[in-house]
Design a protein around this motif. Structure first.
Motif, PDB file in Angstrom:
ATOM      1  N   GLN A   1       0.949 -14.174   4.016  1.00 51.74           N
ATOM      2  CA  GLN A   1       1.873 -14.232   2.877  1.00 51.74           C
ATOM      3  C   GLN A   1       3.198 -13.651   3.361  1.00 51.74           C
ATOM      4  O   GLN A   1       3.305 -12.448   3.547  1.00 51.74           O
ATOM      5  CB  GLN A   1       1.316 -13.386   1.719  1.00 51.74           C
TER       6      GLN A   1
ATOM      7  N   GLY B   1       3.690 -10.314  -4.892  1.00 54.43           N
ATOM      8  CA  GLY B   1       2.769 -10.005  -5.979  1.00 54.43           C
ATOM      9  C   GLY B   1       1.415 -10.656  -5.794  1.00 54.43           C
ATOM     10  O   GLY B   1       1.248 -11.581  -4.983  1.00 54.43           O
TER      11      GLY B   1
ATOM     12  N   GLU C   1      -6.378  -1.857   3.002  1.00 61.94           N
ATOM     13  CA  GLU C   1      -7.753  -2.363   2.974  1.00 61.94           C
ATOM     14  C   GLU C   1      -8.555  -1.889   4.188  1.00 61.94           C
ATOM     15  O   GLU C   1      -9.769  -2.003   4.217  1.00 61.94           O
ATOM     16  CB  GLU C   1      -7.752  -3.892   2.916  1.00 61.94           C
TER      17      GLU C   1
ATOM     18  N   GLY D   1       0.811  -1.227   0.000  1.00 58.33           N
ATOM     19  CA  GLY D   1       0.000   0.000   0.000  1.00 58.33           C
ATOM     20  C   GLY D   1       0.836   1.264   0.000  1.00 58.33           C
ATOM     21  O   GLY D   1       0.504   2.240   0.677  1.00 58.33           O
ATOM     22  N   THR D   2       1.899   1.258  -0.803  1.00 55.59           N
ATOM     23  CA  THR D   2       2.845   2.385  -0.741  1.00 55.59           C
ATOM     24  C   THR D   2       2.250   3.707  -1.219  1.00 55.59           C
ATOM     25  O   THR D   2       2.731   4.768  -0.854  1.00 55.59           O
ATOM     26  CB  THR D   2       4.109   2.081  -1.577  1.00 55.59           C
ATOM     27  N   ARG D   3       1.188   3.621  -2.055  1.00 56.57           N
ATOM     28  CA  ARG D   3       0.605   4.882  -2.554  1.00 56.57           C
ATOM     29  C   ARG D   3      -0.097   5.658  -1.448  1.00 56.57           C
ATOM     30  O   ARG D   3      -0.411   6.815  -1.611  1.00 56.57           O
ATOM     31  CB  ARG D   3      -0.382   4.583  -3.691  1.00 56.57           C
TER      32      ARG D   3
HETATM   33  P1  UTP Z   1      -1.552  -3.472  -5.550  1.00 60.09           P
HETATM   34  O1  UTP Z   1      -0.355  -3.568  -6.382  1.00 60.09           O
HETATM   35  O2  UTP Z   1      -2.615  -2.512  -5.898  1.00 60.09           O
HETATM   36  O3  UTP Z   1      -1.251  -3.235  -3.990  1.00 60.09           O
HETATM   37  O4  UTP Z   1      -2.135  -4.939  -5.379  1.00 60.09           O
HETATM   38  P2  UTP Z   1      -0.077  -2.605  -3.233  1.00 60.09           P
HETATM   39  O5  UTP Z   1       1.217  -3.125  -3.692  1.00 60.09           O
HETATM   40  O6  UTP Z   1      -0.444  -2.822  -1.799  1.00 60.09           O
HETATM   41  O7  UTP Z   1      -0.281  -1.039  -3.532  1.00 60.09           O
HETATM   42  P3  UTP Z   1       0.733   0.153  -3.806  1.00 60.09           P
HETATM   43  O8  UTP Z   1       0.847   0.219  -5.305  1.00 60.09           O
HETATM   44  O9  UTP Z   1       2.035  -0.141  -3.105  1.00 60.09           O
HETATM   45  O10 UTP Z   1       0.030   1.344  -3.233  1.00 60.09           O
HETATM   46  C1  UTP Z   1      -3.483  -5.305  -5.617  1.00 60.09           C
HETATM   47  C2  UTP Z   1      -4.026  -6.170  -4.483  1.00 60.09           C
HETATM   48  O11 UTP Z   1      -3.212  -7.299  -4.251  1.00 60.09           O
HETATM   49  C3  UTP Z   1      -2.798  -7.373  -2.897  1.00 60.09           C
HETATM   50  C4  UTP Z   1      -2.934  -5.959  -2.359  1.00 60.09           C
HETATM   51  O12 UTP Z   1      -3.175  -5.987  -0.965  1.00 60.09           O
HETATM   52  C5  UTP Z   1      -4.113  -5.424  -3.154  1.00 60.09           C
HETATM   53  O13 UTP Z   1      -5.353  -5.795  -2.580  1.00 60.09           O
HETATM   54  N1  UTP Z   1      -1.413  -7.897  -2.867  1.00 60.09           N
HETATM   55  C6  UTP Z   1      -0.464  -7.360  -3.670  1.00 60.09           C
HETATM   56  C7  UTP Z   1      -1.107  -8.940  -2.012  1.00 60.09           C
HETATM   57  O14 UTP Z   1      -1.971  -9.433  -1.256  1.00 60.09           O
HETATM   58  N2  UTP Z   1       0.164  -9.419  -2.005  1.00 60.09           N
HETATM   59  C8  UTP Z   1       1.136  -8.898  -2.796  1.00 60.09           C
HETATM   60  O15 UTP Z   1       2.286  -9.405  -2.737  1.00 60.09           O
HETATM   61  C9  UTP Z   1       0.809  -7.841  -3.648  1.00 60.09           C
END
Ligand code: UTP
Length: 298
Positions: free
Chosen positions: A106, A111, A30, A17-19
């Motif tokens: 996880q 990813g 979430e 959730g870096t954004r």
């Molecule tokens: P995103 O790429 O939008 O999530 O993944 P992120 O990496 O949390 O967001 P930013 O870009 O850094 O802000 C889409 C979905 O997949 C989940 C995230 O929680 C989100 O619901 N996800 C992503 C995982 O559960 N595990 C991961 O390794 C990556």
């Protein structure tokens, strides 16, 4: 609702959730509130509304806020009971008894594809749904039950597609499609993760709802990290689309309803305003204020 054999929903919630930093420094994205409910609660409610009462959340660091939200909170409940505040008590209970929720951690957030792979043991050999917490689908425009019905009918994996502005397609997975005899259902012939506008096969973007056949697990197991060094679900689906003889292929349901992208800051703010202005308890006060406020903007 039509009879189907799908009972399980997987909700990946382990991303960094870096954004949304610093809000997501100690809290999963979430859990960000959309008006007065965390985004994840809308998503669990959507799964339950589609008949999926068995929910597996794939969690990461900071998972406790998620687990606590769907658990009892005795002190708060006792206080509200003492005060006789049944309305607030009801709001507390809504997320406690909502579904049969399981958690899987996880270790490394490698990813979305890797997150889905963690669900293998829990899901077993049945088709299942995947719902992403940053895409909210308006409960007035049901999508998941339509996708489940298509899965049951076609025995394929189903993704949700949205027509986006070609300038936005680089933010999504894009689909190459062929029409079927059904309106808004397409056969997917190829998928590309986050293509440039020039390389996009269409402006049909994959959004965060999937109904997948369990074969996806063996494909994911052999999927190498792709864009961003992450194991991409889109890459696995691309391979499934190319091997329909043993995977059943991949179809898309084109969604034309209301969707709110809460993973992006601007869209998150828009989602809150849109939902709040439509609410009976907030709209009457918010709408005139918003009009006045926007009239003052240049
Ligand atoms: P995103 O790429 O939008 O999530 O993944 P992120 O990496 O949390 O967001 P930013 O870009 O850094 O802000 C889409 C979905 O997949 C989940 C995230 O929680 C989100 O619901 N996800 C992503 C995982 O559960 N595990 C991961 O390794 C990556």
């Amino acid at each position: 609702m039509a009879q189907h054999h799908i009972t399980k929903a997987v909700i990946p919630a382990a991303g960094l959730g870096t954004r949304f930093l610093p809000a997501t420094k100690a809290m999963p994205k979430e859990m960000l509130p959309v008006v007065d409910k965390p985004a994840i609660q809308y998503v669990v409610e959507e799964a339950v509304a589609a008949g999926l009462h068995d929910v597996l959340m794939v969690t990461g660091r900071n998972k406790y806020a998620l687990e606590n939200h769907f658990d009892r909170v005795y002190e708060l409940e006792a206080t509200l009971e003492r005060k006789g505040d049944h309305a607030k008590l009801q709001r507390v209970h809504e997320s406690t008894n909502i579904a049969d929720i399981h958690y899987f951690r996880q270790g490394d957030p490698m990813g979305l594809g890797h997150a889905v792979l963690q669900a293998r043991m829990h899901v077993g050999h049945e088709p299942f749904a995947v719902l992403l917490g940053d895409d909210l689908i308006d409960s007035r425009d049901p999508l998941l039950s339509r996708m489940i019905a298509e899965q049951t009918k076609r025995r394929a994996s189903i993704v949700a597609l949205l027509e986006v502005d070609p300038d936005q397609i680089h933010l999504y997975g894009a689909a190459a499609v062929e029409p079927t005899d059904e309106e808004d259902v397409v056969r997917i012939t190829g998928l590309v993760e986050k293509p440039s506008k020039e390389n996009a096969p269409s402006n049909l973007a994959i959004i965060g709802r999937y109904v997948l056949r369990p074969e996806v697990f063996s494909v994911l197991e052999h999927t190498e990290p792709g864009k961003g060094g992450e194991i991409q679900l889109t890459d696995a689906l691309q391979r499934m689309a190319k091997a329909p003889e043993w995977t059943g292929g991949v179809y898309g349901v084109v969604f034309r309803g209301r969707r709110y992208d809460t993973g992006d800051k601007i869209d998150y703010i828009k989602a809150i305003l849109q939902l709040a202005t439509e609410r009976d308890d907030l709209g009457p006060e918010l709408r005139p204020w918003l009009k006045q406020f926007s009239a003052g903007l240049d």
